[in-house]
Write a protein that holds these residues in place. Structure first.
Motif, mmCIF file in Angstrom:
data_model
loop_
_atom_site.group_PDB
_atom_site.id
_atom_site.type_symbol
_atom_site.label_atom_id
_atom_site.label_comp_id
_atom_site.label_asym_id
_atom_site.label_seq_id
_atom_site.Cartn_x
_atom_site.Cartn_y
_atom_site.Cartn_z
ATOM 1 N N MET A 1 81.013 51.225 94.619
ATOM 2 C CA MET A 1 82.217 50.703 94.006
ATOM 3 C C MET A 1 82.343 51.329 92.611
ATOM 4 O O MET A 1 81.430 51.244 91.803
ATOM 5 C CB MET A 1 82.138 49.175 93.935
ATOM 6 C CG MET A 1 83.224 48.562 93.139
ATOM 7 S SD MET A 1 83.295 46.743 93.093
ATOM 8 C CE MET A 1 81.664 46.177 93.355
ATOM 9 N N ASP A 2 83.472 51.944 92.355
ATOM 10 C CA ASP A 2 83.751 52.596 91.074
ATOM 11 C C ASP A 2 84.502 51.603 90.179
ATOM 12 O O ASP A 2 85.719 51.443 90.295
ATOM 13 C CB ASP A 2 84.563 53.866 91.310
ATOM 14 C CG ASP A 2 84.828 54.650 90.033
ATOM 15 O OD1 ASP A 2 84.638 54.109 88.937
ATOM 16 O OD2 ASP A 2 85.245 55.816 90.167
ATOM 17 N N ILE A 6 88.574 50.874 89.542
ATOM 18 C CA ILE A 6 89.148 49.548 89.837
ATOM 19 C C ILE A 6 89.825 48.976 88.598
ATOM 20 O O ILE A 6 90.912 48.412 88.669
ATOM 21 C CB ILE A 6 88.068 48.593 90.382
ATOM 22 C CG1 ILE A 6 87.664 49.030 91.792
ATOM 23 C CG2 ILE A 6 88.556 47.151 90.385
ATOM 24 C CD1 ILE A 6 86.520 48.257 92.394
ATOM 25 N N ARG A 7 89.210 49.141 87.427
ATOM 26 C CA ARG A 7 89.801 48.643 86.179
ATOM 27 C C ARG A 7 91.138 49.321 85.926
ATOM 28 O O ARG A 7 92.094 48.688 85.502
ATOM 29 C CB ARG A 7 88.825 48.871 85.016
ATOM 30 C CG ARG A 7 89.361 48.574 83.624
ATOM 31 C CD ARG A 7 89.998 47.204 83.410
ATOM 32 N NE ARG A 7 89.187 46.095 83.814
ATOM 33 C CZ ARG A 7 89.657 44.865 84.019
ATOM 34 N NH1 ARG A 7 90.936 44.594 83.832
ATOM 35 N NH2 ARG A 7 88.875 43.900 84.410
ATOM 36 N N GLU A 127 89.945 52.474 95.791
ATOM 37 C CA GLU A 127 88.896 51.518 95.397
ATOM 38 C C GLU A 127 89.464 50.099 95.300
ATOM 39 O O GLU A 127 88.845 49.143 95.746
ATOM 40 C CB GLU A 127 88.272 51.920 94.055
ATOM 41 C CG GLU A 127 87.386 53.132 94.128
ATOM 42 C CD GLU A 127 86.048 52.870 94.813
ATOM 43 O OE1 GLU A 127 85.507 51.756 94.685
ATOM 44 O OE2 GLU A 127 85.545 53.792 95.475
ATOM 45 N N PHE A 128 90.654 49.991 94.714
ATOM 46 C CA PHE A 128 91.301 48.684 94.565
ATOM 47 C C PHE A 128 91.575 48.061 95.936
ATOM 48 O O PHE A 128 91.315 46.876 96.150
ATOM 49 C CB PHE A 128 92.608 48.833 93.779
ATOM 50 C CG PHE A 128 93.340 47.540 93.591
ATOM 51 C CD1 PHE A 128 93.047 46.712 92.521
ATOM 52 C CD2 PHE A 128 94.330 47.145 94.489
ATOM 53 C CE1 PHE A 128 93.718 45.505 92.347
ATOM 54 C CE2 PHE A 128 94.999 45.949 94.318
ATOM 55 C CZ PHE A 128 94.691 45.121 93.252
ATOM 56 N N CYS A 129 92.107 48.863 96.863
ATOM 57 C CA CYS A 129 92.425 48.349 98.205
ATOM 58 C C CYS A 129 91.177 47.837 98.920
ATOM 59 O O CYS A 129 91.204 46.790 99.562
ATOM 60 C CB CYS A 129 93.090 49.424 99.054
ATOM 61 S SG CYS A 129 94.772 49.827 98.547
ATOM 62 N N GLU A 130 90.083 48.578 98.797
ATOM 63 C CA GLU A 130 88.868 48.220 99.528
ATOM 64 C C GLU A 130 88.133 47.029 98.932
ATOM 65 O O GLU A 130 87.350 46.388 99.626
ATOM 66 C CB GLU A 130 87.935 49.426 99.607
ATOM 67 C CG GLU A 130 88.477 50.507 100.507
ATOM 68 C CD GLU A 130 87.593 51.741 100.567
ATOM 69 O OE1 GLU A 130 86.454 51.702 100.051
ATOM 70 O OE2 GLU A 130 88.047 52.748 101.128
ATOM 71 N N LYS A 163 81.862 39.864 99.932
ATOM 72 C CA LYS A 163 80.978 40.803 99.236
ATOM 73 C C LYS A 163 81.392 42.197 99.646
ATOM 74 O O LYS A 163 81.657 42.472 100.809
ATOM 75 C CB LYS A 163 79.524 40.570 99.662
ATOM 76 C CG LYS A 163 78.976 39.221 99.275
ATOM 77 C CD LYS A 163 77.584 39.054 99.820
ATOM 78 C CE LYS A 163 77.148 37.608 99.679
ATOM 79 N NZ LYS A 163 75.989 37.297 100.467
ATOM 80 N N SER A 164 81.426 43.092 98.685
ATOM 81 C CA SER A 164 81.749 44.485 98.970
ATOM 82 C C SER A 164 80.623 45.129 99.753
ATOM 83 O O SER A 164 79.451 44.834 99.539
ATOM 84 C CB SER A 164 81.970 45.250 97.665
ATOM 85 O OG SER A 164 82.147 46.615 97.931
#
Length: 166
Positions: A1-2, A6-7, A127-130, A163-164
């Motif tokens: 996860m980046d 995401i930010r 990243e946001f979608c996932e 949880k991712s």
């Protein structure tokens, strides 16, 4: 996860809507009397995202806004595994076959809509979608599963905290 990507997405997106697009429930007649201990649970998750241009009415004017639509499909099912052994090989497991029967299944697809305030890199959107989009929708999915199980009077599926996988 980046987290940096995401930010970037979080800072430039605004959640407008979460709506259920479709839902499906299938229950086998043979589920009566079967306990969750006799069944295994399987889960499913599918995510699609696309950027659209949308026209939003603001007072008396129309404003064109880019939107991110994320379609998320969740699913859970109970599987009953029946082992059938030949009488001579009951003591040996080598001759057994496993029949799997789907006892119950719930699926639902949600559409999440976000306004895009500023340009966002495609990696940040991915990243946001996932992670975030699924997280935004997870409580809706849990409530849907719990209430559907109660209405159908079937054992309630376990839907843990999100949880991712990354």
């Amino acid at each position: 996860m980046d987290k940096v990507a995401i930010r970037e997405a979080i800072d430039n997106l605004e959640l407008l809507n979460i709506k259920i697009q479709n839902s499906q429930l299938e229950v086998s007649d043979s589920i009566e009397g079967v306990t969750p201990n006799n069944m295994s649970q399987q889960s499913m998750l599918h995510i699609e995202g696309q950027i659209l241009e949308s026209v939003i009415e603001v007072s008396d004017s129309h404003k064109s806004v880019d939107m991110l639509q994320v379609k998320i499909t969740f699913g859970v099912r109970y599987i009953l595994e029946n082992r059938s052994n030949s009488p001579q090989e009951e003591e040996k497991d080598a001759g057994s076959t496993i029949d799997k029967e789907e006892m119950a299944k719930i699926e639902a697809t949600y559409l999440l809509e976000y306004a895009i305030k500023n340009d966002i890199k495609s990696e940040a959107i991915q990243e946001f979608c996932e992670f975030n989009a699924v997280h935004n929708c997870w409580s809706f999915w849990r409530e849907h599963v719990f209430s559907t199980c109660q209405k159908a009077q079937i054992p309630i599926f376990s839907i843990p905290f999100f949880k991712s996988n990354k």
